[in-house]
Design a protein around this motif. Sequence first.
Motif, PDB file in Angstrom:
ATOM      1  N   ASN A 143       0.810  -1.223   0.000  1.00 15.47           N
ATOM      2  CA  ASN A 143       0.000   0.000   0.000  1.00 15.47           C
ATOM      3  C   ASN A 143       0.841   1.269   0.000  1.00 15.47           C
ATOM      4  OD1 ASN A 143      -2.346  -1.468  -0.027  1.00 15.47           O
ATOM      5  ND2 ASN A 143      -2.706  -1.346   2.178  1.00 15.47           N
ATOM      6  N   LYS A 144       2.086   1.170   0.479  1.00 15.34           N
ATOM      7  CA  LYS A 144       2.944   2.352   0.541  1.00 15.34           C
ATOM      8  C   LYS A 144       3.425   2.783  -0.836  1.00 15.34           C
ATOM      9  CE  LYS A 144       3.164   3.162   5.049  1.00 15.34           C
ATOM     10  NZ  LYS A 144       2.732   4.438   5.652  1.00 15.34           N
ATOM     11  N   PHE A 145       3.766   1.814  -1.697  1.00 13.77           N
ATOM     12  CA  PHE A 145       4.348   2.215  -2.991  1.00 13.77           C
ATOM     13  C   PHE A 145       3.455   1.930  -4.188  1.00 13.77           C
ATOM     14  CE2 PHE A 145       6.384  -1.971  -2.037  1.00 13.77           C
ATOM     15  CZ  PHE A 145       5.929  -2.704  -3.109  1.00 13.77           C
ATOM     16  N   GLU A 146       2.311   1.275  -3.981  1.00  7.31           N
ATOM     17  CA  GLU A 146       1.426   0.998  -5.116  1.00  7.31           C
ATOM     18  C   GLU A 146       0.931   2.268  -5.808  1.00  7.31           C
ATOM     19  OE1 GLU A 146      -1.654  -2.565  -6.164  1.00  7.31           O
ATOM     20  OE2 GLU A 146      -1.682  -1.729  -4.126  1.00  7.31           O
ATOM     21  N   PRO A 147       0.620   3.369  -5.074  1.00 10.02           N
ATOM     22  CA  PRO A 147       0.222   4.602  -5.781  1.00 10.02           C
ATOM     23  C   PRO A 147       1.313   5.141  -6.703  1.00 10.02           C
ATOM     24  CG  PRO A 147      -0.438   4.716  -3.472  1.00 10.02           C
ATOM     25  CD  PRO A 147       0.437   3.510  -3.606  1.00 10.02           C
ATOM     26  N   THR A 148       2.571   4.970  -6.325  1.00  9.22           N
ATOM     27  CA  THR A 148       3.670   5.409  -7.184  1.00  9.22           C
ATOM     28  C   THR A 148       3.709   4.592  -8.473  1.00  9.22           C
ATOM     29  OG1 THR A 148       4.977   6.074  -5.251  1.00  9.22           O
ATOM     30  CG2 THR A 148       6.160   5.766  -7.319  1.00  9.22           C
TER      31      THR A 148
END
Length: 495
Positions: free
Chosen positions: A475-480
């Motif tokens: 969840n921390k890097f999926e938006p990136t």
Amino acid sequence: MNSEILSFIIFLPAIVAIGLMLTTRDVNTIRNIAFLTTTVILALVLKIYIEFIPSAGMQFVTNIPWIESYGINYYIGLDGFSLTILMMIAILIPTSYLLLWEGKTKGYWINMLLVQSGVTGTLLSLDIVLFYFFWEIMLLPVFLLIGQYGFDNKIFTTIKVTVYTMAGSLLMFVSIMYLGVAYYNEFGVWSFSYDKLMQITTIPYDIKVWLFLGFLVAFGIKIPIFPLHTWIMETYKNAPTGAVFLLSSIMAKLGIYAIVRFMIPLFPEIYIEFSTWLVAVGLFGLIYFGIAALMQDDIKRMFAYSSASHLSFISAGIFSLNSYGINGALYLIIAHAIATGALFLLVGLMHEQTGFKTIKDLGGIAKKAPIFTFIFAVMLFANVGLPGTNGFVSELLIIFGIYEFNHTLGYVATLTVIIGASYMLWMFQRAILQNRPEGLKELVMRDLKIKEIIGLTPWVILVFLMGFYPEIFLNKFEPTVTHYLNDILQIGATK
């Protein structure tokens, strides 16, 4: 504090290292202060991790002029991708100190601190000249560690790795300068900020290809990918345990990071066009290095090939043009750092205790050191992707991603994972579980001490936590990743 916290994290280890260099000769004092420094950094990174809001944008940004006349800024910040790697670095380095605790000199600990400043600065830089500065800085302490504390032909090894990395860095520097000049010619002002360089529209396609390859060679040497790998085997064999840990668990991952951070935004169309070839090269490296690992008797050389094989798999995932493959590759960066870093540290302890590092000379370790054997087994199974471990989640995502990218290459990726399980289990059986060959006396091998168990416990917890609850970290890097696919590559979340 929030605006300066990243700068504090970058420069605190270097400031402490210089202070210790000038003020004391006592090794125990230096080691204890170095450990305390890395623990403080871990606390600060945990603070950032908790406060970070998952999104595609940069957070905790500092952007101030450095060489103002040429538009070079001290420009740092992080998104979910760099935050995850920063968290990895902050956890692994202080806990690794507990396994490197004894028998080290003043210079060893000072260089370890300097490396941490270099790798953190490299990770957080958003100006590519600043990135290049830290990229070079982080290498110097590692060269000193290998040259001063390495084994066998350590001087030749240091020269070889220096020549390789300098050649790659020179190509990257030329590419950086060309981009800066192109930006000036188009907009009339200087800038080396990567988000500004993304706006360049006047570079001819054939020149973009050469610039792309300049960056790729520099980052490919660091990873390493085939055929830029020939420095890694002797380096991992002859380097001291701390240097091998830093090279394999942290610095190699920065090569992957740099591809995502700079090459994709700056050359999106080249990235897409070359993707099939680069996925194929990654899978070839996975097979080639895996077969080479099967042929090794020196356990450090075997792990060197194993590390290169997994890093080739990560590279294939990065170029798969879909969220499965890229998310899996980013997840495997962390999983591989934990598993391979622990295995190199444990092999280093075993070598120090027994005096052997060849598989045929080992054996009987399980009876002598059951706790050592248990943790070794956990990390080995994570490395081969056993269900329930972080390696399984990441490898499964990459396989899905490559299959979605190209069905044939997906089948190849699925089958080649078997190679990694083969050489790892073969080594574990011969070197750890079975008794020593007849005629050889028993090895002198102690089990892990309390501080070593404490150091490895967070690593074991992460193996299973990431294996059973991957969404906590994804969840921390999926938006990136979604931002890269939708906004930069403009191909959507799938191919």
